[in-house]
Scaffold this active site. Structure first.
Site, short mmCIF file in Angstrom:
data_model
loop_
_atom_site.label_atom_id
_atom_site.label_comp_id
_atom_site.label_asym_id
_atom_site.label_seq_id
_atom_site.Cartn_x
_atom_site.Cartn_y
_atom_site.Cartn_z
N LEU A 1 28.65 13.66 38.69
CA LEU A 1 28.12 15.00 39.02
C LEU A 1 29.01 15.76 40.01
CD1 LEU A 1 24.25 14.37 39.16
CD2 LEU A 1 25.66 15.07 37.23
N ALA B 1 37.17 14.07 34.46
CA ALA B 1 38.50 14.32 35.03
C ALA B 1 38.41 15.46 36.03
CB ALA B 1 39.49 14.72 33.93
N SER C 1 40.18 18.95 36.64
CA SER C 1 40.90 19.77 35.66
C SER C 1 41.22 21.19 36.13
CB SER C 1 40.15 19.80 34.33
OG SER C 1 38.85 20.28 34.50
N TYR D 1 48.22 18.36 36.95
CA TYR D 1 47.09 18.16 36.02
C TYR D 1 47.61 17.74 34.65
CZ TYR D 1 43.59 19.57 32.56
OH TYR D 1 42.75 19.61 31.48
N ASN E 1 42.38 26.55 24.67
CA ASN E 1 41.39 27.16 25.58
C ASN E 1 39.99 27.08 25.01
OD1 ASN E 1 44.07 28.19 26.39
ND2 ASN E 1 42.82 29.20 27.95
N GLY F 1 52.36 29.02 37.41
CA GLY F 1 52.22 27.95 36.42
C GLY F 1 51.66 28.39 35.08
N ASP F 2 51.31 29.68 34.92
CA ASP F 2 50.76 30.15 33.64
C ASP F 2 51.88 30.40 32.63
OD1 ASP F 2 48.06 30.14 34.20
OD2 ASP F 2 47.95 32.27 34.72
N1 LIG Z 1 37.73 23.45 29.56
C1 LIG Z 1 38.91 23.50 28.95
O1 LIG Z 1 39.35 24.58 28.46
C2 LIG Z 1 39.75 22.24 28.81
C3 LIG Z 1 41.01 22.34 28.21
C4 LIG Z 1 41.76 21.18 28.05
C5 LIG Z 1 41.28 19.96 28.46
N2 LIG Z 1 40.07 19.88 29.07
C6 LIG Z 1 39.59 18.56 29.50
O2 LIG Z 1 38.29 18.34 28.97
C7 LIG Z 1 37.51 17.55 29.85
C8 LIG Z 1 36.19 18.23 30.13
O3 LIG Z 1 36.44 19.50 30.69
P1 LIG Z 1 35.24 20.44 31.14
O4 LIG Z 1 35.75 21.84 31.12
O5 LIG Z 1 34.01 20.07 30.42
O6 LIG Z 1 35.12 20.00 32.66
P2 LIG Z 1 33.82 19.76 33.58
O7 LIG Z 1 34.31 19.78 34.98
O8 LIG Z 1 32.74 20.72 33.20
O9 LIG Z 1 33.37 18.30 33.17
C9 LIG Z 1 33.92 17.14 33.73
C10 LIG Z 1 32.75 16.20 34.04
O10 LIG Z 1 33.28 14.95 34.52
C11 LIG Z 1 32.56 14.54 35.67
N3 LIG Z 1 33.47 13.68 36.44
C12 LIG Z 1 34.62 14.04 37.05
N4 LIG Z 1 35.21 12.98 37.62
C13 LIG Z 1 34.41 11.91 37.36
C14 LIG Z 1 34.50 10.50 37.66
N5 LIG Z 1 35.51 9.99 38.36
N6 LIG Z 1 33.50 9.69 37.22
C15 LIG Z 1 32.47 10.19 36.51
N7 LIG Z 1 32.34 11.51 36.19
C16 LIG Z 1 33.30 12.35 36.61
C17 LIG Z 1 32.15 15.82 36.35
O11 LIG Z 1 31.03 15.70 37.20
C18 LIG Z 1 31.84 16.73 35.14
O12 LIG Z 1 30.49 16.60 34.73
C19 LIG Z 1 38.38 17.31 31.08
O13 LIG Z 1 38.99 16.04 30.95
C20 LIG Z 1 39.41 18.42 31.00
O14 LIG Z 1 40.61 18.05 31.63
C21 LIG Z 1 39.30 20.99 29.26
O1 LIG Z 2 39.96 35.13 36.39
C1 LIG Z 2 40.91 34.97 35.59
C2 LIG Z 2 41.10 33.75 34.90
C3 LIG Z 2 42.18 33.64 34.05
N1 LIG Z 2 43.03 34.68 33.87
C4 LIG Z 2 44.13 34.57 32.92
O2 LIG Z 2 43.59 34.28 31.65
C5 LIG Z 2 44.43 33.38 30.92
C6 LIG Z 2 43.63 32.15 30.54
O3 LIG Z 2 43.32 31.44 31.74
P1 LIG Z 2 42.24 30.26 31.81
O4 LIG Z 2 42.18 29.82 33.23
O5 LIG Z 2 40.98 30.71 31.15
O6 LIG Z 2 42.87 29.15 30.90
P2 LIG Z 2 44.30 28.43 31.00
O7 LIG Z 2 45.07 28.86 29.80
O8 LIG Z 2 44.93 28.58 32.31
O9 LIG Z 2 43.82 26.91 30.97
C7 LIG Z 2 43.51 26.20 29.81
O10 LIG Z 2 44.66 25.61 29.32
C8 LIG Z 2 45.30 24.75 30.24
C9 LIG Z 2 46.51 24.27 29.52
O11 LIG Z 2 47.57 25.11 29.81
C10 LIG Z 2 44.36 23.63 30.70
O12 LIG Z 2 44.16 22.70 29.67
C11 LIG Z 2 43.03 24.18 31.17
O13 LIG Z 2 42.11 23.13 31.39
C12 LIG Z 2 42.49 25.11 30.12
O14 LIG Z 2 41.30 25.72 30.56
C13 LIG Z 2 45.61 33.08 31.86
O15 LIG Z 2 46.66 33.95 31.53
C14 LIG Z 2 45.09 33.44 33.25
O16 LIG Z 2 46.07 33.87 34.12
C15 LIG Z 2 42.86 35.88 34.54
O17 LIG Z 2 43.64 36.82 34.37
N2 LIG Z 2 41.79 35.98 35.38
#
Ligand SMILES: NC(=O)c1ccc[n+]([C@@H]2O[C@H](COP(=O)([O-])OP(=O)(O)OC[C@H]3O[C@@H](n4cnc5c(N)ncnc54)[C@H](O)[C@@H]3O)[C@@H](O)[C@H]2O)c1
Ligand SMILES: O=c1ccn([C@@H]2O[C@H](COP(=O)(O)OP(=O)(O)O[C@H]3O[C@H](CO)[C@H](O)[C@H](O)[C@H]3O)[C@@H](O)[C@H]2O)c(=O)[nH]1
Length: 315
Positions: A33, A71, A73, A137, A166, A277-278
């Site tokens: 959590l 993770a 993230s 990351y 995304n 980093g974007d």
């Molecule tokens: N959201 C995206 O666009 C995106 C893109 C690429 C990869 N991912 C990956 O997908 C996964 C899920 O992402 P999300 O957006 O749902 O994130 P999130 O933060 O909503 O979910 C992660 C969950 O893992 C739990 N958690 C974290 N560390 C833990 C630990 N050590 N032990 C047990 N529970 C733990 C957190 O409490 C949370 O509920 C992550 O591994 C993230 O890196 C997400």
């Molecule tokens: O408030 C905001 C948030 C984002 N952005 C822009 O919107 C685009 C998308 O940004 P997000 O943060 O929504 O997504 P990312 O592409 O940065 O990240 C996604 O792709 C990454 C890989 O590069 C990781 O996997 C990450 O977990 C996943 O959410 C980027 O150009 C960012 O600069 C804004 O302008 N304003």
């Protein structure tokens, strides 16, 4: 199957857990959590609060597989606190893999990321593209992918890494609910909801058609379905990597415009400097998972992705 979903109280994990329950699997969510919410665990799933570093006793109860979402993230946080990302994402996952091995659990589906590729040489990005992450990351996730290849070869683990681009949208009540929200679509929708006066947009001088970054948005329900396909396709001794995206890029300006159309709100936007980093453009080639596992995204328009996020955020 009897399945453990680590991070199943988070955004993507909760949607996958819900779909697994609907498909008739026996689901246990393990989540500390730290960024998730206990009420996001779907009805019908068992919830155990705890860390992936202490999964041994639970796994010893006997599971057919693990879907591993837990993770850290946040890209920006990973640049400021790299040690946290290496210990949490790589160290935590190695502890989980060793506990799985001791308990005889031989199947894993892992949440990898487009961030493993870094700045791409060309788009759309296939799985064969060079992996040159530009932040800790992405590097920590790539290290886990590398470890999975080794564990598959050495111990016969059946592993699939899904590299998400995304992820956006919602699945019924299951939606993105991060206390620290860095993602574009939820941040834009918070303005329409009246929680913020404007959204900050990071950079309008990228080498793209309208100067803003281009991303490939995939609906969380489509993404979740890919996990069920991957689970069935897992083969002992093999680690397979699949990209997951729609294959279409949308600029930050286009995303804001679609959010305006869907919500009917003017959504004031303020341009600021680039976010470190974007990459300018990240678009997936998902041909491999389409070809090998028959995955087809059902939501191919940004409108339908944003509409579902908007419906969920207001409920
Ligand atoms: N959201 C995206 O666009 C995106 C893109 C690429 C990869 N991912 C990956 O997908 C996964 C899920 O992402 P999300 O957006 O749902 O994130 P999130 O933060 O909503 O979910 C992660 C969950 O893992 C739990 N958690 C974290 N560390 C833990 C630990 N050590 N032990 C047990 N529970 C733990 C957190 O409490 C949370 O509920 C992550 O591994 C993230 O890196 C997400
Ligand atoms: O408030 C905001 C948030 C984002 N952005 C822009 O919107 C685009 C998308 O940004 P997000 O943060 O929504 O997504 P990312 O592409 O940065 O990240 C996604 O792709 C990454 C890989 O590069 C990781 O996997 C990450 O977990 C996943 O959410 C980027 O150009 C960012 O600069 C804004 O302008 N304003």
């Amino acid at each position: 199957m009897r399945l453990m979903v680590t991070g199943g109280a988070g955004y993507i994990g909760s949607v996958v857990a819900a779909q697994l329950v609907e498909a008739g699997h026996d689901v246990t969510v393990l989540d500390d959590l730290s960024t998730g919410h206990a009420d996001a665990v779907p009805d019908g799933a068992r919830f155990v609060k705890g860390s992936i570093t202490e999964a041994g006793d639970l796994l010893a109860e006997g599971f057919d597989g693990v879907l591993h979402f837990a993770a850290k993230s946040l890209v920006g946080e990973s640049v400021e606190r790299p040690g946290l990302y290496w210990s949490h994402n790589l160290g935590g996952t190695l502890a989980l893999l060793d506990a799985m091995r001791r308990a005889g659990v031989g199947r894993i589906v892992f949440s990898s990321t487009a961030a493993t590729y870094g700045e791409p040489e060309s788009t759309p990005i296939p799985e064969t593209a060079p992996t040159r992450p530009t932040n800790p990351y992405g590097a920590s996730k790539l290290a886990v992918d590398t470890a999975l290849t080794a564990y598959a070869g050495l111990y016969g683990l059946a592993a699939v890494s899904l590299r998400y681009f995304n992820v956006a949208g919602a699945y019924g009540r299951f939606r993105e609910r991060h206390d620290t929200e860095t993602h574009l679509i939820p941040n834009v929708l918070k303005v329409a909801l009246g929680e913020r006066e404007s959204v900050s947009l990071f950079g309008d001088d990228y080498p793209t058609a309208d100067g803003t970054c281009v991303r490939d948005y995939v609906h969380v329900a489509d993404l979740a379905r890919a996990h069920l396909l991957a689970l069935d396709a897992c083969t002992p001794g093999t680690h397979t990597v699949y990209n997951l995206g729609n294959g279409t890029g949308f600029s930050v300006r286009e995303v804001v415009e679609v959010c305006r159309e869907v919500t009917g709100h003017e959504i004031p936007a303020v341009f600021g400097p680039r976010r470190p980093g974007d990459p300018a453009v990240l678009v997936a080639s998902s041909e491999k998972i389409r070809r090998e596992l028959g995955w087809e995204p059902g939501h191919t328009t940004l409108h339908s992705i944003v509409r579902d996020a908007w419906t969920a955020i207001r409920s």
